[in-house]
Write a protein that holds these residues in place. Structure first.
Motif, mmCIF file in Angstrom:
data_model
loop_
_atom_site.group_PDB
_atom_site.id
_atom_site.type_symbol
_atom_site.label_atom_id
_atom_site.label_comp_id
_atom_site.label_asym_id
_atom_site.label_seq_id
_atom_site.Cartn_x
_atom_site.Cartn_y
_atom_site.Cartn_z
ATOM 1 N N THR A 1 0.825 -1.207 0.000
ATOM 2 C CA THR A 1 0.000 0.000 0.000
ATOM 3 C C THR A 1 0.860 1.258 0.000
ATOM 4 O O THR A 1 2.020 1.230 0.447
ATOM 5 C CB THR A 1 -0.911 0.024 1.237
ATOM 6 O OG1 THR A 1 -0.109 0.293 2.403
ATOM 7 C CG2 THR A 1 -1.612 -1.315 1.428
ATOM 8 N N PRO A 2 0.324 2.385 -0.459
ATOM 9 C CA PRO A 2 1.100 3.631 -0.522
ATOM 10 C C PRO A 2 1.517 4.183 0.838
ATOM 11 O O PRO A 2 2.593 4.763 0.971
ATOM 12 C CB PRO A 2 0.149 4.604 -1.236
ATOM 13 C CG PRO A 2 -0.796 3.740 -1.995
ATOM 14 C CD PRO A 2 -0.981 2.525 -1.141
ATOM 15 N N LYS A 3 0.677 4.031 1.872
ATOM 16 C CA LYS A 3 0.949 4.666 3.165
ATOM 17 C C LYS A 3 1.433 3.691 4.243
ATOM 18 O O LYS A 3 2.232 4.055 5.097
ATOM 19 C CB LYS A 3 -0.310 5.385 3.663
ATOM 20 C CG LYS A 3 -0.743 6.560 2.789
ATOM 21 C CD LYS A 3 0.266 7.699 2.857
ATOM 22 C CE LYS A 3 -0.199 8.924 2.101
ATOM 23 N NZ LYS A 3 -1.325 9.621 2.753
ATOM 24 N N PHE A 4 0.942 2.463 4.225
ATOM 25 C CA PHE A 4 1.292 1.491 5.262
ATOM 26 C C PHE A 4 2.413 0.550 4.844
ATOM 27 O O PHE A 4 2.890 -0.243 5.655
ATOM 28 C CB PHE A 4 0.069 0.646 5.639
ATOM 29 C CG PHE A 4 -0.980 1.391 6.410
ATOM 30 C CD1 PHE A 4 -1.007 1.360 7.798
ATOM 31 C CD2 PHE A 4 -1.954 2.126 5.749
ATOM 32 C CE1 PHE A 4 -1.988 2.033 8.511
ATOM 33 C CE2 PHE A 4 -2.932 2.805 6.453
ATOM 34 C CZ PHE A 4 -2.946 2.764 7.838
ATOM 35 N N GLY A 5 2.807 0.611 3.575
ATOM 36 C CA GLY A 5 3.752 -0.385 3.088
ATOM 37 C C GLY A 5 3.032 -1.714 2.906
ATOM 38 O O GLY A 5 1.866 -1.748 2.508
ATOM 39 N N ASP A 6 3.700 -2.820 3.239
ATOM 40 C CA ASP A 6 3.082 -4.136 3.086
ATOM 41 C C ASP A 6 2.118 -4.427 4.234
ATOM 42 O O ASP A 6 2.476 -4.326 5.406
ATOM 43 C CB ASP A 6 4.157 -5.218 3.048
ATOM 44 C CG ASP A 6 4.952 -5.195 1.751
ATOM 45 O OD1 ASP A 6 4.525 -4.512 0.800
ATOM 46 O OD2 ASP A 6 6.007 -5.862 1.691
#
Length: 224
Positions: free
Chosen positions: A144-149
């Motif tokens: 994801t763009p904000k949380f990473g994996d």
């Protein structure tokens, strides 16, 4: 609306129920037995229909939020060692689904599928501590763009005998879209970065694609 995974069993059950109702009407002479057979058959059909219901939900998509992947009750919120993919500590949020909950699995966040794997296993009750590691399950990781994996895991329960997972590696997915289905009782685990701000409480009831499970720290600070 009913989920496509239930189409075959719904049609089969409908045919069987109609057969029982008609046969009882014409061939069972004892009134109370005839009534019991007919009512019992109709109740079974209603239970099957409610289990495979697939309510359409308007999703307020946000890169700053992780939404509940399923309907159910939060049974675990803790820091754990995730040993299949991350090999490090993560925040685990687990949601238990009873047989009366909607059993559609929805993507908790928008992003790219990096990992998707099925594991055969046992059928311990879904709230058992070992169910996440020993039961039949699928593991999916969304970048994801904000949380990473972000990892979510569909886990079969004592009654569940089939997990359906639509996630394919390399596929771009949208938050709230249909990600699969677990038949007859189950649990879903979410594994989030340690700096995620959890927004639910233990034993809280959540709604898939509606309830926010976690936000980024920056987003939470901005809200405050």
């Amino acid at each position: 609306m009913f989920h496509k995974e239930g189409q075959r069993i719904i049609i089969t059950t409908f045919i069987l129920v109609c057969s029982v109702v008609l046969l009882a009407h014409f061939f069972v002479e004892i009134p109370w037995l005839k009534f019991a057979l007919q009512i019992s058959s109709i109740v079974i059909l209603i239970l099957i229909l409610q289990f495979f219901r697939n309510p359409k939900r308007k999703v307020a998509k946000s890169f700053d939020e992780i939404l509940a992947p399923v309907d159910g009750k939060v049974v675990v919120i803790e820091e754990v060692e995730e040993t299949e993919y991350f090999m490090d500590k993560r925040l685990q949020v687990s949601i238990f689904m009873s047989p009366i909950n909607v059993h559609v699995t929805r993507y908790p966040a928008s992003g790219l599928i990096k990992f998707s794997k099925y594991h055969a296993g046992k059928y311990l009750v879904a709230w058992h501590p070992k169910s996440s590691e020993e039961n039949e399950r699928t593991t999916v990781v969304v970048n994801t763009p904000k949380f990473g994996d972000v990892l979510y895991r569909q886990i079969a329960g004592a009654m569940a005998r089939r997990i359906v997972n639509y996630a394919e590696v390399g596929e771009s997915v949208q938050q709230g879209d249909d990600a699969g289905f677990i038949k007859f009782g189950s649990r879903v685990d979410l594994f989030l970065p340690l700096d995620s701000a959890i927004t639910v409480k233990l034993h809280q009831k959540v709604i898939g694609a509606k309830t926010c499970i976690a936000t980024t720290r920056a987003h939470k600070e901005n809200e405050n």
